[in-house]
Write an enzyme that holds these catalytic residues in place. Structure first.
Site, PDB file in Angstrom:
ATOM      1  N   ARG A 133       0.828  -1.226   0.000  1.00 47.93           N
ATOM      2  CA  ARG A 133       0.000   0.000   0.000  1.00 47.93           C
ATOM      3  C   ARG A 133       0.856   1.267   0.000  1.00 47.93           C
ATOM      4  O   ARG A 133       0.501   2.276   0.604  1.00 47.93           O
ATOM      5  CB  ARG A 133      -0.919   0.058   1.231  1.00 47.93           C
ATOM      6  CG  ARG A 133      -1.823  -1.095   1.431  1.00 47.93           C
ATOM      7  CD  ARG A 133      -2.998  -1.096   0.448  1.00 47.93           C
ATOM      8  NE  ARG A 133      -4.016  -2.009   0.914  1.00 47.93           N
ATOM      9  CZ  ARG A 133      -3.988  -3.314   0.722  1.00 47.93           C
ATOM     10  NH1 ARG A 133      -2.988  -3.854   0.034  1.00 47.93           N
ATOM     11  NH2 ARG A 133      -4.945  -4.073   1.187  1.00 47.93           N
TER      12      ARG A 133
ATOM     13  N   SER B 254     -10.377   0.600   5.105  1.00 48.71           N
ATOM     14  CA  SER B 254      -9.589   0.334   6.320  1.00 48.71           C
ATOM     15  C   SER B 254      -9.049   1.643   6.870  1.00 48.71           C
ATOM     16  O   SER B 254      -8.277   2.325   6.201  1.00 48.71           O
ATOM     17  CB  SER B 254      -8.418  -0.588   5.997  1.00 48.71           C
ATOM     18  OG  SER B 254      -8.916  -1.789   5.493  1.00 48.71           O
TER      19      SER B 254
ATOM     20  N   GLU C  56      -4.476   4.702   8.327  1.00 49.64           N
ATOM     21  CA  GLU C  56      -4.134   4.437   6.925  1.00 49.64           C
ATOM     22  C   GLU C  56      -4.706   5.571   6.062  1.00 49.64           C
ATOM     23  O   GLU C  56      -4.120   6.002   5.074  1.00 49.64           O
ATOM     24  CB  GLU C  56      -4.775   3.087   6.536  1.00 49.64           C
ATOM     25  CG  GLU C  56      -4.902   2.770   5.069  1.00 49.64           C
ATOM     26  CD  GLU C  56      -3.571   2.450   4.443  1.00 49.64           C
ATOM     27  OE1 GLU C  56      -2.758   1.800   5.109  1.00 49.64           O
ATOM     28  OE2 GLU C  56      -3.359   2.874   3.295  1.00 49.64           O
TER      29      GLU C  56
HETATM   30  C1  LIG Z   1     -15.268   0.701   1.135  1.00 44.31           C
HETATM   31  C2  LIG Z   1     -13.819   0.846   0.774  1.00 44.31           C
HETATM   32  C3  LIG Z   1     -13.052  -0.281   0.531  1.00 44.31           C
HETATM   33  C4  LIG Z   1     -11.689  -0.160   0.192  1.00 44.31           C
HETATM   34  N1  LIG Z   1     -10.986  -1.302  -0.043  1.00 44.31           N
HETATM   35  C5  LIG Z   1      -9.675  -1.211  -0.393  1.00 44.31           C
HETATM   36  C6  LIG Z   1      -8.923  -2.394  -0.695  1.00 44.31           C
HETATM   37  O1  LIG Z   1      -9.433  -3.514  -0.666  1.00 44.31           O
HETATM   38  N2  LIG Z   1      -7.612  -2.257  -1.021  1.00 44.31           N
HETATM   39  C7  LIG Z   1      -7.012  -1.016  -1.099  1.00 44.31           C
HETATM   40  O2  LIG Z   1      -5.822  -0.963  -1.438  1.00 44.31           O
HETATM   41  N3  LIG Z   1      -7.704   0.123  -0.836  1.00 44.31           N
HETATM   42  C8  LIG Z   1      -9.008   0.052  -0.488  1.00 44.31           C
HETATM   43  N4  LIG Z   1      -9.723   1.197  -0.215  1.00 44.31           N
HETATM   44  C9  LIG Z   1      -9.038   2.514  -0.225  1.00 44.31           C
HETATM   45  C10 LIG Z   1      -9.187   3.318  -1.551  1.00 44.31           C
HETATM   46  O3  LIG Z   1     -10.230   2.828  -2.324  1.00 44.31           O
HETATM   47  C11 LIG Z   1      -7.892   3.284  -2.355  1.00 44.31           C
HETATM   48  O4  LIG Z   1      -6.833   3.840  -1.610  1.00 44.31           O
HETATM   49  C12 LIG Z   1      -8.030   4.058  -3.690  1.00 44.31           C
HETATM   50  O5  LIG Z   1      -6.927   3.807  -4.519  1.00 44.31           O
HETATM   51  C13 LIG Z   1      -8.195   5.557  -3.508  1.00 44.31           C
HETATM   52  O6  LIG Z   1      -8.521   6.074  -4.788  1.00 44.31           O
HETATM   53  P1  LIG Z   1      -9.189   7.476  -4.983  1.00 44.31           P
HETATM   54  O7  LIG Z   1      -9.296   7.723  -6.440  1.00 44.31           O
HETATM   55  O8  LIG Z   1     -10.447   7.555  -4.219  1.00 44.31           O
HETATM   56  O9  LIG Z   1      -8.067   8.431  -4.362  1.00 44.31           O
HETATM   57  P2  LIG Z   1      -8.207   9.608  -3.299  1.00 44.31           P
HETATM   58  O10 LIG Z   1      -8.684   9.050  -2.014  1.00 44.31           O
HETATM   59  O11 LIG Z   1      -8.945  10.744  -3.889  1.00 44.31           O
HETATM   60  O12 LIG Z   1      -6.679  10.021  -3.164  1.00 44.31           O
HETATM   61  C14 LIG Z   1      -5.747   9.148  -2.557  1.00 44.31           C
HETATM   62  C15 LIG Z   1      -4.355   9.769  -2.661  1.00 44.31           C
HETATM   63  O13 LIG Z   1      -3.937   9.788  -4.028  1.00 44.31           O
HETATM   64  C16 LIG Z   1      -3.637  11.127  -4.442  1.00 44.31           C
HETATM   65  N5  LIG Z   1      -4.079  11.237  -5.836  1.00 44.31           N
HETATM   66  C17 LIG Z   1      -5.320  11.023  -6.313  1.00 44.31           C
HETATM   67  N6  LIG Z   1      -5.338  11.144  -7.648  1.00 44.31           N
HETATM   68  C18 LIG Z   1      -4.064  11.461  -8.006  1.00 44.31           C
HETATM   69  C19 LIG Z   1      -3.427  11.722  -9.256  1.00 44.31           C
HETATM   70  N7  LIG Z   1      -4.070  11.672 -10.421  1.00 44.31           N
HETATM   71  N8  LIG Z   1      -2.100  12.028  -9.245  1.00 44.31           N
HETATM   72  C20 LIG Z   1      -1.403  12.070  -8.082  1.00 44.31           C
HETATM   73  N9  LIG Z   1      -1.957  11.836  -6.878  1.00 44.31           N
HETATM   74  C21 LIG Z   1      -3.269  11.526  -6.848  1.00 44.31           C
HETATM   75  C22 LIG Z   1      -4.395  12.015  -3.484  1.00 44.31           C
HETATM   76  O14 LIG Z   1      -3.816  13.292  -3.366  1.00 44.31           O
HETATM   77  C23 LIG Z   1      -4.280  11.216  -2.199  1.00 44.31           C
HETATM   78  O15 LIG Z   1      -3.016  11.427  -1.613  1.00 44.31           O
HETATM   79  C24 LIG Z   1     -11.085   1.116   0.115  1.00 44.31           C
HETATM   80  C25 LIG Z   1     -11.876   2.268   0.338  1.00 44.31           C
HETATM   81  C26 LIG Z   1     -13.220   2.144   0.664  1.00 44.31           C
HETATM   82  C27 LIG Z   1     -14.043   3.374   0.864  1.00 44.31           C
END
Ligand SMILES: Cc1cc2nc3c(=O)[nH]c(=O)nc-3n(C[C@H](O)[C@H](O)[C@H](O)COP(=O)(O)OP(=O)(O)OC[C@H]3O[C@@H](n4cnc5c(N)ncnc54)[C@H](O)[C@@H]3O)c2cc1C
Length: 348
Positions: free
Chosen positions: A167, A242, A344
């Site tokens: 991660r 998480s 996290e």
């Molecule tokens: C119900 C639920 C279940 C989940 N299950 C998992 C799982 O099984 N495994 C897992 O690994 N994660 C899981 N997650 C966490 C989450 O889905 C991941 O971390 C996901 O990759 C976040 O993506 P996002 O587009 O929402 O990013 P955001 O939350 O919007 O951003 C995350 C980070 O990435 C940066 N960022 C976003 N876009 C860019 C870009 N284009 N360029 C540079 N930086 C950027 C942001 O600034 C921030 O630091 C879960 C979340 C939820 C709500």
């Protein structure tokens, strides 16, 4: 490109925090992003600091954001020339991650099926190195295409240079703020290569589909069914998945937890011995044994099935309520087991 001021972010973060950003800007191409960041056209118009988000599914907004939130609408999915048996595809940072997984499974490609239904977008998937059920996205990434904010130019970074770990990546650490991911090149395969030995995926698949061989679509459907039983659906209950990291402790700290568990009849302590000599203890077990499963504090709560997940239980929880619950969980685990949990979820 679309620039708006004083924007409600409630629908832009899966926790459903009703906070506002001073400005929200969406761009549609690398060129637009480059124009925006390099030629000073918007200097003075964009409140600072800048924050790039994807689907907002790993964020906790702790209050209104005083700067500009950037979001990519680059949603291309372009096949590239194959290499050997590898199918290659460039996926825009703004593509919803699970839409890419659904497409790959429907086309019969192996690769992202175990990562189905993880919320968020493709760009952030490469930042976060998302993982589930024995797969990490870095195993599928060939290159990460970015805009270099420092040198004002597009760059293509091979996965091997991105410092991927559990991660984790350099994007989350020393590269934070320097690179904006614009697209990711993935390698997929038509060769049979399921990963079934984690989290009961194999058993559930056998129960649903017999002894195999299986299709990527069958694995995806199974993973989705398991996840739906375990995790809150962001469309119904706000969360960021998480909330806490699993702690890695010294052997003597682990021995202390074992002693406490034996004295208090808590049963065996689940744990994993790591190569560096530390011991990983699932944070969910520690939180559960402190009695948090299903507990509520005002509008914030601990998910009854998976206590690692803090939720916006009523849909009206404030950042302060989530923060108070976070503190209370950390304090009780520290008091009972002497272990300090770390979040996290990124606090903004
Ligand atoms: C119900 C639920 C279940 C989940 N299950 C998992 C799982 O099984 N495994 C897992 O690994 N994660 C899981 N997650 C966490 C989450 O889905 C991941 O971390 C996901 O990759 C976040 O993506 P996002 O587009 O929402 O990013 P955001 O939350 O919007 O951003 C995350 C980070 O990435 C940066 N960022 C976003 N876009 C860019 C870009 N284009 N360029 C540079 N930086 C950027 C942001 O600034 C921030 O630091 C879960 C979340 C939820 C709500």
């Amino acid at each position: 490109m679309k620039l708006s001021y004083n924007v409600d972010l409630k629908s832009r973060n899966t926790f459903g925090m009703a906070v506002r950003a001073a400005a929200f800007l969406e761009y549609d191409s690398v060129q637009e992003l480059a124009d925006l960041l390099s030629d000073g056209r918007f200097a003075g118009e964009l409140p600072l600091p800048l924050l790039h988000i994807g689907g907002g599914s790993n964020l906790l907004f702790t209050g209104d954001f005083p700067g500009t939130v950037l979001h990519s609408r680059i949603r291309l999915m372009t096949p590239l020339p194959a290499e050997g048996e590898n199918f290659r595809i460039r996926v825009g940072a703004g593509v919803v991650w699970d839409e890419f997984c659904a497409w790959a499974a429907s086309e019969g490609f192996w690769g992202p099926e175990n990562l189905s239904l993880i919320p968020g977008e493709a760009g952030a998937a490469a930042v976060q190195n998302i993982g589930a059920y024995g797969r990490e996205v870095c195993e599928l990434i060939e290159t990460v295409e970015c805009y270099d904010v420092l040198r004002h130019r597009p760059v293509s970074l091979p996965a091997a240079e991105c410092g991927y770990g559990y991660r984790d990546s350099r994007f989350k650490n020393e590269w934070k703020g320097r690179y904006i991911v614009t697209a990711v090149v993935f390698r997929l395969s038509r060769s049979y290569r399921p990963v079934l030995d984690y989290g009961h995926v194999g058993q559930a698949l056998e129960a649903a589909c017999g002894s195999g061989p299986y299709t990527p679509q069958q694995v995806r459907d199974t993973v989705i069914a398991i996840r739906k039983n375990k995790l809150p659906d962001p469309a119904e209950t706000g969360s960021a998945g998480s909330f806490f990291r699993n702690p890695f402790v010294l052997p003597e700290q682990y021995a202390r937890v074992e002693r406490i568990a034996a004295q208090e009849g808590l049963g065996p302590v689940p744990h994993f011995l790591m190569d560096d000599g530390t011991v990983k203890i699932p944070a969910a077990w520690l939180i559960d044994k402190c009695g948090w499963k299903g507990q509520r504090r005002g509008n914030a709560g601990v998910w009854p099935v998976q206590p690692l997940v803090l939720v916006n239980a009523t849909g009206t929880a404030t950042p302060d309520e989530i923060l108070a619950l976070e503190e209370a969980v950390i304090a009780s685990v520290r008091t009972r087991f002497g272990i300090v949990l770390r979040p996290e979820v990124e606090h903004i």
